[in-house]
Motif scaffolding. Structure first.
Motif, PDB file in Angstrom:
ATOM      1  N   GLN A 145       0.825  -1.214   0.000  1.00  0.00           N
ATOM      2  CA  GLN A 145       0.000   0.000   0.000  1.00  0.00           C
ATOM      3  C   GLN A 145       0.853   1.255   0.000  1.00  0.00           C
ATOM      4  O   GLN A 145       0.507   2.263  -0.652  1.00  0.00           O
ATOM      5  CB  GLN A 145      -0.934  -0.029   1.214  1.00  0.00           C
ATOM      6  N   LEU A 146       1.982   1.251   0.734  1.00  0.00           N
ATOM      7  CA  LEU A 146       2.872   2.414   0.727  1.00  0.00           C
ATOM      8  C   LEU A 146       3.444   2.653  -0.660  1.00  0.00           C
ATOM      9  O   LEU A 146       3.600   3.801  -1.102  1.00  0.00           O
ATOM     10  CB  LEU A 146       4.001   2.203   1.735  1.00  0.00           C
ATOM     11  N   ARG A 184       2.031   1.834  -3.459  1.00  0.00           N
ATOM     12  CA  ARG A 184       0.951   2.298  -4.340  1.00  0.00           C
ATOM     13  C   ARG A 184       0.554   3.747  -4.053  1.00  0.00           C
ATOM     14  O   ARG A 184       0.352   4.536  -4.970  1.00  0.00           O
ATOM     15  CB  ARG A 184      -0.267   1.396  -4.189  1.00  0.00           C
ATOM     16  N   PHE A 185       0.425   4.095  -2.786  1.00  0.00           N
ATOM     17  CA  PHE A 185      -0.138   5.402  -2.435  1.00  0.00           C
ATOM     18  C   PHE A 185       0.916   6.444  -2.079  1.00  0.00           C
ATOM     19  O   PHE A 185       0.593   7.595  -1.829  1.00  0.00           O
ATOM     20  CB  PHE A 185      -1.095   5.256  -1.241  1.00  0.00           C
ATOM     21  N   SER A 189       3.807   9.714   1.931  1.00  0.00           N
ATOM     22  CA  SER A 189       3.508  10.929   2.676  1.00  0.00           C
ATOM     23  C   SER A 189       3.217  10.597   4.127  1.00  0.00           C
ATOM     24  O   SER A 189       2.805   9.480   4.456  1.00  0.00           O
ATOM     25  CB  SER A 189       2.301  11.645   2.049  1.00  0.00           C
ATOM     26  N   GLU A 220       0.791  11.468   6.015  1.00  0.00           N
ATOM     27  CA  GLU A 220      -0.597  11.068   6.238  1.00  0.00           C
ATOM     28  C   GLU A 220      -0.817   9.604   5.815  1.00  0.00           C
ATOM     29  O   GLU A 220      -1.447   8.819   6.532  1.00  0.00           O
ATOM     30  CB  GLU A 220      -1.549  11.984   5.458  1.00  0.00           C
ATOM     31  N   ASP A 221      -0.300   9.249   4.624  1.00  0.00           N
ATOM     32  CA  ASP A 221      -0.451   7.856   4.161  1.00  0.00           C
ATOM     33  C   ASP A 221       0.280   6.885   5.079  1.00  0.00           C
ATOM     34  O   ASP A 221      -0.214   5.793   5.384  1.00  0.00           O
ATOM     35  CB  ASP A 221       0.077   7.710   2.734  1.00  0.00           C
ATOM     36  N   LEU A 222       1.496   7.309   5.496  1.00  0.00           N
ATOM     37  CA  LEU A 222       2.269   6.432   6.374  1.00  0.00           C
ATOM     38  C   LEU A 222       1.543   6.176   7.684  1.00  0.00           C
ATOM     39  O   LEU A 222       1.487   5.044   8.180  1.00  0.00           O
ATOM     40  CB  LEU A 222       3.640   7.050   6.638  1.00  0.00           C
ATOM     41  N   GLY A 226      -1.788   6.482   8.256  1.00  0.00           N
ATOM     42  CA  GLY A 226      -3.011   5.706   8.035  1.00  0.00           C
ATOM     43  C   GLY A 226      -2.732   4.233   7.767  1.00  0.00           C
ATOM     44  O   GLY A 226      -3.393   3.344   8.328  1.00  0.00           O
ATOM     45  N   ILE A 227      -1.731   3.993   6.917  1.00  0.00           N
ATOM     46  CA  ILE A 227      -1.407   2.595   6.600  1.00  0.00           C
ATOM     47  C   ILE A 227      -0.836   1.896   7.827  1.00  0.00           C
ATOM     48  O   ILE A 227      -1.135   0.716   8.089  1.00  0.00           O
ATOM     49  CB  ILE A 227      -0.426   2.544   5.418  1.00  0.00           C
ATOM     50  N   GLN A 257      -3.699   1.150  10.135  1.00  0.00           N
ATOM     51  CA  GLN A 257      -4.487   0.039   9.586  1.00  0.00           C
ATOM     52  C   GLN A 257      -3.780  -1.293   9.800  1.00  0.00           C
ATOM     53  O   GLN A 257      -4.396  -2.285  10.209  1.00  0.00           O
ATOM     54  CB  GLN A 257      -4.734   0.278   8.097  1.00  0.00           C
TER      55      GLN A 257
END
Length: 427
Positions: A135-136, A138-139, A142, A144-146, A148-149, A152
């Motif tokens: 997922q990291l 793919r997305f 950042s 925020e992504d780090l 959230g992932i 999760q």
């Protein structure tokens, strides 16, 4: 955390919870797999990604039946499937689409096919890290992504671990209860056998009392009466021939009564046939032939020099079968000669009793108690009875008993061997 080191050994009993639920795990897996395939077919616009995703799912579906069968539990195959599952789900996480949905199917399968709780924790952590890495990629990376992932992945690991350990504990308790039930069932069976043995012992004691109060007393009376008659006969002047004949008959009565009295006392003491005291089966068979000759039918015995190891039940069955066969010859065959022969052939003992009497048709006339008794006795030790006879042509009984095919250990009595070196006695 205190966990049992190996769960695979506990999966073997037929009443295992895992074994009973295995087919539902299979059905659930393939149902989820079909759903993911339909979602990919209907929602993935990129043909290349669709083909790669379907290929990965196909590999998983094709290998699943060969790595997760019931007979493979406890081998390397379930571990290989868990590794393949982590690789496939992690790979699908790098691709856009719905392949990562398999993560929710992968979590319970990891706990199902991991042999230990530690292996389940490691595999759960590995698949969470693989999915998070995909997922990291793919997305992007950042903050925020780090965050959230990472959250999760952490929540997925925590939820899967809590659920897996809880189910693991439930299964262990269920297995413990199943083991306890098996032990209780074994204890109940043992109690039933003990009750049966106690009942058999009580019946044996009752029969011993009955034999003592009836047969033994009767034989004692016959012995006393025959001895009194012999004493009176010896004091009475009779013709020499008649006196000798009466003495011989009374001696036979006295001997028979004494033998049967000894047999009754032996049965009361539950020591088996008195002829077999000391394990002398060959001598007992010799004495049977001599007794049959004394009773009026010239009987010869052909016996081996030694016998293989025989259990007490086998010796008793052979002796009683020979005794019953010779009794039938004396009572029913009207024979002048008979033969008792015992042979050791490989893994079998063959006892043969033949006579030159009137014979009978075995297909029409085998309802007598004697033959049924012989067949039943032999059947109890795995032996068989075969009858060869015809009207006017005598009768031959073949009694075959399986024995251990080892070196002969039971030898004939020394006295008998000296008097009959070839073990053949013609009366």
């Amino acid at each position: 955390m205190n966990t049992k080191p190996e769960r695979t050994d506990r999966l073997l009993p037929e009443n295992s919870v895992w074994i009973h639920g295995m087919k539902w795990w299979h059905i659930g897996f393939y149902t989820a797999l079909v759903v993911v395939v339909l979602v990919v077919l209907n929602g993935e616009p990129n043909p290349t990604i669709m083909a790669v995703t379907l290929s990965a799912l196909g590999v998983l579906a094709a290998t699943y039946p060969f790595l997760t069968r019931q007979q493979h539990l406890g081998t390397w195959r379930p571990t290989a499937y868990v590794i393949l599952l982590i690789l496939v789900v992690g790979f699908l996480a790098f691709l856009p689409g719905s392949g990562a949905v398999l993560l929710f199917v992968a979590f319970p399968q990891i706990w199902m096919f991991s042999s230990t709780a530690r292996a389940g924790l490691i595999s759960t952590a590995a698949i969470c890290v693989a999915v998070a890495t995909g997922q990291l990629v793919r997305f992007g990376g950042s903050p925020e992504d780090l965050l959230g992932i990472g959250l999760q992945a952490g929540l997925s690991f925590l939820a899967s671990t809590m659920l897996g350990l809880w189910i693991y504990k439930i299964i262990d308790q269920s297995e413990d209860r199943a083991q306890l039930l098996a032990e209780l069932e074994a204890a109940r069976t043992e109690l039933q056998l003990a009750d049966q043995r106690q009942g058999a012992m009580a019946e044996r004691e009752r029969m011993s009392r009955e034999i003592h109060d009836t047969l033994a007393q009767g034989f004692t009376s016959v012995v006393m009466l025959s001895e009194a008659a012999l004493a009176q006969l010896r004091s009475t002047r009779l013709d020499d021939g008649a006196a000798q004949e009466l003495v011989a008959r009374l001696d036979a009565i006295n001997t028979t009564a004494r033998d049967n009295l000894q047999e009754a006392r032996s049965l009361i003491a539950s020591t088996g046939p008195s002829q077999l005291q000391g394990g002398d089966l060959l001598g007992a068979l010799d004495r049977l032939a001599s007794a049959a000759t004394s009773a009026g039918c010239d009987t010869s015995s052909t016996l081996p020099d030694a016998l293989p190891h025989l259990t007490s039940n086998q010796q008793i069955a052979l002796l009683r079968s020979a005794q019953e066969a010779l009794t039938n010859v004396r009572r029913h065959a009207s024979a002048s000669r008979s033969q008792l022969k015992l042979e050791h052939s490989g893994s079998h003992l063959v006892l043969t009793v033949s006579d030159d009497g009137g014979g009978f048709d075995p297909d029409l006339d085998t309802s007598g108690y004697g033959l049924k008794s012989i067949s039943a006795r032999l059947g109890e030790i795995g032996g068989t009875l075969s009858i060869s006879s015809a009207n006017g042509e005598g009768c031959v009984l073949h009694m075959v008993v399986p024995v251990e095919d080892h070196q002969s250990t039971v030898a004939a009595p020394p006295a008998a061997a000296q008097s009959q070196p070839e073990r053949v006695e013609a009366q």
